[in-house]
Design a protein around this motif. Structure first.
Motif, PDB file in Angstrom:
ATOM      1  N   ALA A   1       5.598  24.156 -12.124  1.00  0.00           N
ATOM      2  CA  ALA A   1       6.318  25.063 -11.228  1.00  0.00           C
ATOM      3  C   ALA A   1       5.972  24.776  -9.770  1.00  0.00           C
ATOM      4  N   GLY A   2       4.684  24.552  -9.511  1.00  0.00           N
ATOM      5  CA  GLY A   2       4.267  24.218  -8.146  1.00  0.00           C
ATOM      6  C   GLY A   2       4.860  22.905  -7.675  1.00  0.00           C
ATOM      7  N   ALA A   3       4.890  21.909  -8.590  1.00  0.00           N
ATOM      8  CA  ALA A   3       5.481  20.616  -8.234  1.00  0.00           C
ATOM      9  C   ALA A   3       6.966  20.769  -7.931  1.00  0.00           C
ATOM     10  N   GLY A   4       7.663  21.614  -8.715  1.00  0.00           N
ATOM     11  CA  GLY A   4       9.082  21.851  -8.456  1.00  0.00           C
ATOM     12  C   GLY A   4       9.305  22.453  -7.091  1.00  0.00           C
ATOM     13  N   LEU A   5       8.456  23.400  -6.719  1.00  0.00           N
ATOM     14  CA  LEU A   5       8.569  24.012  -5.395  1.00  0.00           C
ATOM     15  C   LEU A   5       8.319  22.984  -4.302  1.00  0.00           C
ATOM     16  N   VAL A   6       7.299  22.130  -4.503  1.00  0.00           N
ATOM     17  CA  VAL A   6       6.994  21.082  -3.516  1.00  0.00           C
ATOM     18  C   VAL A   6       8.173  20.122  -3.376  1.00  0.00           C
ATOM     19  N   ILE A   7       8.807  19.782  -4.504  1.00  0.00           N
ATOM     20  CA  ILE A   7       9.957  18.873  -4.453  1.00  0.00           C
ATOM     21  C   ILE A   7      11.084  19.488  -3.635  1.00  0.00           C
TER      22      ILE A   7
ATOM     23  N   SER B   1       0.827  -1.213   0.000  1.00  0.00           N
ATOM     24  CA  SER B   1       0.000   0.000   0.000  1.00  0.00           C
ATOM     25  C   SER B   1       0.857   1.257   0.000  1.00  0.00           C
ATOM     26  N   ALA B   2       1.929   1.252   0.782  1.00  0.00           N
ATOM     27  CA  ALA B   2       2.808   2.413   0.835  1.00  0.00           C
ATOM     28  C   ALA B   2       3.426   2.676  -0.532  1.00  0.00           C
ATOM     29  N   LEU B   3       3.782   1.617  -1.245  1.00  0.00           N
ATOM     30  CA  LEU B   3       4.355   1.784  -2.569  1.00  0.00           C
ATOM     31  C   LEU B   3       3.325   2.365  -3.533  1.00  0.00           C
ATOM     32  N   ALA B   4       2.081   1.865  -3.492  1.00  0.00           N
ATOM     33  CA  ALA B   4       1.032   2.394  -4.367  1.00  0.00           C
ATOM     34  C   ALA B   4       0.754   3.860  -4.054  1.00  0.00           C
ATOM     35  N   LEU B   5       0.744   4.228  -2.772  1.00  0.00           N
ATOM     36  CA  LEU B   5       0.510   5.622  -2.401  1.00  0.00           C
ATOM     37  C   LEU B   5       1.659   6.506  -2.886  1.00  0.00           C
ATOM     38  N   THR B   6       2.878   5.982  -2.836  1.00  0.00           N
ATOM     39  CA  THR B   6       4.029   6.720  -3.359  1.00  0.00           C
ATOM     40  C   THR B   6       3.896   6.938  -4.860  1.00  0.00           C
ATOM     41  N   LEU B   7       3.330   5.969  -5.566  1.00  0.00           N
ATOM     42  CA  LEU B   7       3.090   6.125  -6.999  1.00  0.00           C
ATOM     43  C   LEU B   7       2.109   7.266  -7.265  1.00  0.00           C
ATOM     44  N   PHE B   8       1.060   7.355  -6.466  1.00  0.00           N
ATOM     45  CA  PHE B   8       0.118   8.464  -6.625  1.00  0.00           C
ATOM     46  C   PHE B   8       0.779   9.793  -6.241  1.00  0.00           C
ATOM     47  N   ALA B   9       1.691   9.763  -5.276  1.00  0.00           N
ATOM     48  CA  ALA B   9       2.434  10.983  -4.935  1.00  0.00           C
ATOM     49  C   ALA B   9       3.278  11.432  -6.124  1.00  0.00           C
ATOM     50  N   ALA B  10       3.866  10.463  -6.829  1.00  0.00           N
ATOM     51  CA  ALA B  10       4.642  10.794  -8.023  1.00  0.00           C
ATOM     52  C   ALA B  10       3.755  11.446  -9.078  1.00  0.00           C
ATOM     53  N   PHE B  11       2.485  11.022  -9.157  1.00  0.00           N
ATOM     54  CA  PHE B  11       1.565  11.650 -10.108  1.00  0.00           C
ATOM     55  C   PHE B  11       1.271  13.094  -9.692  1.00  0.00           C
ATOM     56  N   THR B  12       1.155  13.358  -8.399  1.00  0.00           N
ATOM     57  CA  THR B  12       0.961  14.734  -7.933  1.00  0.00           C
ATOM     58  C   THR B  12       2.094  15.630  -8.404  1.00  0.00           C
ATOM     59  N   LEU B  13       3.317  15.098  -8.402  1.00  0.00           N
ATOM     60  CA  LEU B  13       4.492  15.888  -8.762  1.00  0.00           C
ATOM     61  C   LEU B  13       4.774  15.897 -10.261  1.00  0.00           C
ATOM     62  N   GLY B  14       4.321  14.873 -10.978  1.00  0.00           N
ATOM     63  CA  GLY B  14       4.626  14.802 -12.406  1.00  0.00           C
ATOM     64  C   GLY B  14       3.430  14.682 -13.305  1.00  0.00           C
ATOM     65  N   GLY B  15       2.220  14.696 -12.728  1.00  0.00           N
ATOM     66  CA  GLY B  15       1.020  14.527 -13.539  1.00  0.00           C
ATOM     67  C   GLY B  15       0.761  15.673 -14.492  1.00  0.00           C
ATOM     68  N   TRP B  16       1.446  16.815 -14.311  1.00  0.00           N
ATOM     69  CA  TRP B  16       1.310  17.933 -15.249  1.00  0.00           C
ATOM     70  C   TRP B  16       1.664  17.514 -16.673  1.00  0.00           C
ATOM     71  N   SER B  17       2.451  16.447 -16.777  1.00  0.00           N
ATOM     72  CA  SER B  17       2.874  16.012 -18.112  1.00  0.00           C
ATOM     73  C   SER B  17       1.727  15.440 -18.936  1.00  0.00           C
ATOM     74  N   VAL B  18       0.582  15.105 -18.314  1.00  0.00           N
ATOM     75  CA  VAL B  18      -0.550  14.571 -19.069  1.00  0.00           C
ATOM     76  C   VAL B  18      -1.443  15.691 -19.608  1.00  0.00           C
ATOM     77  N   LEU B  19      -1.216  16.926 -19.132  1.00  0.00           N
ATOM     78  CA  LEU B  19      -2.021  18.055 -19.599  1.00  0.00           C
ATOM     79  C   LEU B  19      -1.502  18.572 -20.933  1.00  0.00           C
ATOM     80  N   ARG B  20      -2.386  19.211 -21.670  1.00  0.00           N
ATOM     81  CA  ARG B  20      -2.007  19.830 -22.940  1.00  0.00           C
ATOM     82  C   ARG B  20      -2.417  21.304 -22.957  1.00  0.00           C
ATOM     83  N   THR B  21      -2.498  21.904 -21.797  1.00  0.00           N
ATOM     84  CA  THR B  21      -2.867  23.315 -21.678  1.00  0.00           C
ATOM     85  C   THR B  21      -1.748  24.060 -20.961  1.00  0.00           C
TER      86      THR B  21
END
Length: 492
Positions: free
Chosen positions: A349-355, A321-341
């Motif tokens: 930029a926000g994800a970079g600041l969070v990192i 479960s911890a690994l799956a939750l970490t995967l969703f955390a990775a989406f929070t930080l990198g999910g911007w790549s699925v957007l086209r806007t």
């Protein structure tokens, strides 16, 4: 229509990315090898016991699964450590080497899983997050079976994500995981059910085999060695009770949150919860979320089920479960790549600041001294034990009787180093008068208060243990002393 030039450009880009991945994987493997060579680490209690069982098998004897306070056996781990036991004293280091290699495989498999589900950017972030979760690396450095288990599960998930419903190598990976931890039996069963429902068909003979092979091998080995096919399950519940590792049902939710926070750390835990919402809002088709969501729910469900069944309530049962939750955390930080806007750049930029903030939080709470002391103390204990057991006066004292140790914690180390049987190394918690009248060699834990309560070696973690287990009998004479251990002999 894609032109030939575009196709060639895409192929070149894939080649460049492929080379980068290979270089990153090679760099990770070399870094892990360098750390393994430069920082000597030795296996923890469970794996050392498995090595001792391997020695028994090499001598043609059945392994002592039912020894006093022995850990639960894991069939595949027993098979691996039986091979490594041929290395003698170096077997403990070799077990750590296997787990470090499994940690490298876990990170690479995690990248492939995240890349298949959410794309390259999330894949890299997920791999970096796994590297930064020191609990996984620390488990590997102590030779715990959980890291190989998790690596097998992640690779099975990655192959399924890349080629859904193809089976193939997913089956043997899950079967091997099931020979390390019984939770994977349910994973195999769930995967088979998923294939049957998705394809609307009856099970194939090969699928029935892969689902049953792990539980059959596990129960058969228990039956052969102990006469009880359910020995591992029954013993684990009794052991959890005797060692005080059970938790009342009403406290399980609090323990669940605490352990999840402990495994992922607060920034990743929060990012993971946010990532679940973001993924379900943005990822299409949502079927891509079925696998990580299942792993997250599955891990929690098995943790609760094992706890209610009476198993020990420990954080290692939540690693999936911890690994799956970490995967969703990775989406929070990198999910911007699925957007086209244009919003993707604000998100990035926000994800970079969070990192940056998350890295600062991690560094500020990184207890390097604790990790250094843990690894160093194990090195010193191992060196103490090797030197004391080889001392001529200790060798002579063994002719007078068994080697005794305060409780169960030092039993596997001494047994493995001496290649000794179950009756040759005894815990004083099981002896009359706490072993004070037993002839032979008596090892005692020294090194101050901090070490006396050490979770891996300290003799005073059980309230009902007689304090005399740390007091030499009247006929014992001190013959050798190390940093953390002392040897006494009585032949009177």
């Amino acid at each position: 229509m894609i032109t030939q030039r575009e196709a060639s450009g895409a192929g070149l880009a894939l080649t460049v990315w492929g080379r980068r991945r290979l270089i990153a994987a090679a760099a990770l493997a070399l870094a892990a090898l360098a750390l393994f060579v430069s920082v000597p680490a030795y296996s923890a209690f469970d794996s050392i016991y498995s090595l001792a069982w391997g020695q028994e098998l090499l001598h043609g004897r059945l392994p002592s699964f039912d020894a006093y306070r022995a850990p639960t056996q894991h069939p595949l781990w027993v098979a691996i450590t039986t091979v490594l036991a041929t290395l003698g004293e170096d077997g403990s280091r070799a077990v750590v080497g296997v787990c470090v290699a499994a940690f490298v495989a876990l990170v690479i498999g995690g990248f492939r899983l995240a890349n298949a589900l959410f794309g390259e950017v999330v894949g890299w972030i997920f791999a970096l997050l796994l590297l930064s979760r020191l609990d996984y690396g620390f488990l590997a450095a102590r030779g715990y079976v959980d890291v190989p288990f998790l690596a097998l599960v992640v690779w099975a998930a990655a192959l399924e994500a890349e080629r859904p419903r193809r089976g193939g190598a997913v089956w043997p990976l899950l079967a091997c995981a099931g020979l390390l931890r019984p939770e994977a039996w349910l994973l195999s069963g769930a995967y088979a059910l998923y294939l049957l429902l998705a394809d609307r068909r009856l099970p194939r003979l090969s699928e029935v085999f892969w689902v049953l092979v792990a539980p059959v091998v596990w129960t058969a080995s228990d039956w052969l060695v102990t006469g009880d096919p359910l020995y591992s399950s029954n013993y684990t519940t009794r052991s959890a009770l005797s060692l005080g590792r059970r938790v009342p049902i009403e406290r399980l939710p609090e323990r669940l949150v605490h352990f999840m926070n402990d495994l992922t750390k607060p920034p990743v835990l929060i990012a993971g919860v946010i990532g679940i919402g973001l993924a379900f809002a943005l990822v299409r088709p949502r079927a891509r979320l079925a696998l990580p969501s299942f792993l997250f729910v599955f891990g929690i469900a098995t943790f609760l089920a094992l706890s209610i069944r009476g198993f020990a309530v420990i954080n290692r049962y939540l690693v999936v479960s911890a690994l799956a939750l970490t995967l969703f955390a990775a989406f929070t930080l990198g999910g911007w790549s699925v957007l086209r806007t244009r919003a993707r750049w604000i998100w990035a930029a926000g994800a970079g600041l969070v990192i940056v903030l998350g890295a600062g939080w991690t560094v500020s709470r990184f207890h390097f001294e604790h990790i250094r002391w843990e690894l160093h103390s194990r090195q010193v204990v191992h060196a103490d034990m090797v030197r004391l057991l080889a001392d001529p006066r200790v060798v002579a004292g063994r002719r007078c009787g068994p080697v005794t140790v305060p409780n169960h914690k030092l039993v596997p180390d001494v047994r493995y180093l001496l290649d000794a049987g179950v009756d040759d190394v005894l815990p004083r918690t099981r002896l009359p008068h706490a072993g004070q009248t037993t002839r032979g060699v008596a090892l005692f834990v020294t090194g101050g208060r901090r070490f006396l309560v050490h979770p891996a070696y300290g003799p005073f973690d059980q309230l009902d243990d007689d304090p005399l287990i740390q007091v030499p009998g009247p006929d014992f004479q001190l013959v050798a002393r190390g940093t953390y251990l002392a040897a006494y002999v009585s032949c009177a």
